[in-house]
Design a protein around this motif. Structure first.
Motif, mmCIF file in Angstrom:
data_model
loop_
_atom_site.group_PDB
_atom_site.id
_atom_site.type_symbol
_atom_site.label_atom_id
_atom_site.label_comp_id
_atom_site.label_asym_id
_atom_site.label_seq_id
_atom_site.Cartn_x
_atom_site.Cartn_y
_atom_site.Cartn_z
ATOM 1 N N ASP A 53 0.835 -1.193 0.000
ATOM 2 C CA ASP A 53 0.000 0.000 0.000
ATOM 3 C C ASP A 53 0.879 1.257 0.000
ATOM 4 O O ASP A 53 1.750 1.414 0.854
ATOM 5 C CB ASP A 53 -0.905 -0.006 1.241
ATOM 6 N N ALA B 203 -0.433 -5.639 0.722
ATOM 7 C CA ALA B 203 -1.718 -5.331 1.351
ATOM 8 C C ALA B 203 -2.612 -6.563 1.425
ATOM 9 O O ALA B 203 -3.405 -6.707 2.358
ATOM 10 C CB ALA B 203 -2.424 -4.214 0.579
ATOM 11 N N GLY C 119 0.559 1.022 8.836
ATOM 12 C CA GLY C 119 -0.483 1.636 8.025
ATOM 13 C C GLY C 119 -1.478 2.426 8.843
ATOM 14 O O GLY C 119 -2.223 3.231 8.303
#
Length: 360
Positions: free
Chosen positions: A95, A227, A299
């Protein structure tokens, strides 16, 4: 004598009795059945509303936690990576926002990201393992690599290309009996691996791309998980199958991370919570009880801070597994790492120690 009309009347009577029974049965059971269904539906609706309310409260608390951590991040991360160089190695499917957030936190902690390597799908394709081995051997230039499969050998070579050389080892003078004699070709030292040529060779082979200047610039390597789990790993685990003849994407990345850990004395593998799902990279790493550090909350605001703290403890010679997934030691390192002194602070301490020694 029994004739056809007798049989016809009997059949009509049977069907009439069945009809009357069905009507009476449905009439008598209709109300209790409907009442039961309505009661169960009402209970389920109440449970759903309660769960939704609990989720809203949890979301608000998480948002507040993120705000709190963001407000105190400067104090929490101050000098934790002072002057440390962190090279990022990312897998296909990482990501972009996660990488950008981690880079910002590394810099906030006083570290730098001199470069980044992005592995390609071709690198992790089991059918390309023979090509990976051939290219690794070509780029080794006579440097001896450890035995192992394609990804273990490639990882050892890439680790030497990424990890900064030890200046103390470079400055050390060889012993008299180790000095090469004039014209003595056999006593000459093996040629050193050319880090820029290695990275360029892997890039030209379509196995990775590089950004910045990662060649021998890393004090530590941060490997980022995708991801979503690699398809081959997720499908194989779902079907209960294992292919011992070809490494999956997970096995290849773990082999690389082990090599970085061995060369640098520490490495960190980080990803989001999906990385601990079935077939996830972090799930497999923890199942194999790897020796390097892992984080499964990268994240998020708090997860990025935890990842930087994990880098800091790894630089101090510790390791652990952090986050919320199965097999973690804690959400964050405990005890927390101490701020990392810079070169001027270390030299100041040394001079102070010398002064104290002279005064004694």
């Amino acid at each position: 004598m029994i004739d056809f009309r007798y049989h016809l009347v009997s059949i009509v009577a049977i069907f009439l009795a069945l009809t009357v029974g069905i009507v009476l049965g449905t009439t008598m059971l209709q109300d209790p059945l409907l009442n039961t269904l309505q009661s169960e539906t009402s209970d389920l609706r109440e449970q759903s509303e309660e769960l939704r309310a609990q989720k809203d409260i949890a979301d608000q608390i998480n948002a507040g936690d993120d705000q709190l951590i963001g407000a105190f991040a400067d104090e929490m991360l101050a000098d934790q990576l002072n002057e440390a160089r962190v090279v990022i190695v990312e897998t296909p499917g990482v990501d972009d926002e996660m990488r950008a957030g981690l880079t910002a936190r590394i810099e906030q902690a006083g570290g730098t990201v001199p470069g980044r390597l992005s592995l390609t799908d071709r690198f992790l394709d089991p059918e390309q393992s023979a090509f990976v081995t051939e290219l690794t051997d070509q780029l080794a230039e006579g440097v001896e690599l450890p035995r192992g499969n394609a990804y273990e050998r490639a990882g050892a070579e890439l680790a030497q290309a990424l990890i900064a050389a030890d200046p103390e080892a470079e400055d050390a003078e060889p012993a008299d009996d180790e000095r090469p004699g004039d014209g003595d070709e056999e006593s000459e030292r093996e040629p050193a691996l050319d880090p820029e040529a290695v990275l360029a060779g892997f890039a030209e082979g379509g196995l990775l791309t590089q950004q910045g200047e990662p060649a021998q610039r890393a004090d530590i390597v941060l490997v980022l998980a995708p991801a979503e789990p690699f398809a081959a790993a997720a499908d194989g685990q779902a079907q209960g199958q294992e292919d011992d003849t070809a490494a999956t994407g997970n096995a290849a990345v773990l082999a690389l991370t082990r090599a970085f850990d061995a060369e640098a004395g520490g490495a960190v593998l980080a990803g989001g919570t999906s990385a601990v799902d079935a077939g996830g990279l972090l799930a497999q790493a923890r199942a194999e009880e790897v020796g390097f550090t892992t984080v499964d909350t990268a994240g998020s605001t708090s997860g990025d801070v935890v990842t930087v703290l994990a880098l800091a403890i790894t630089l101090q010679g510790r390791s652990g597994h952090y986050g919320i997934g199965e097999g973690v030691d804690n959400y964050l390192p405990d005890p927390l790492p101490q701020p990392r002194p810079n070169d001027s602070q270390e030299s100041g301490r040394d001079s102070g120690a010398d002064t104290d020694a002279d005064s004694e």
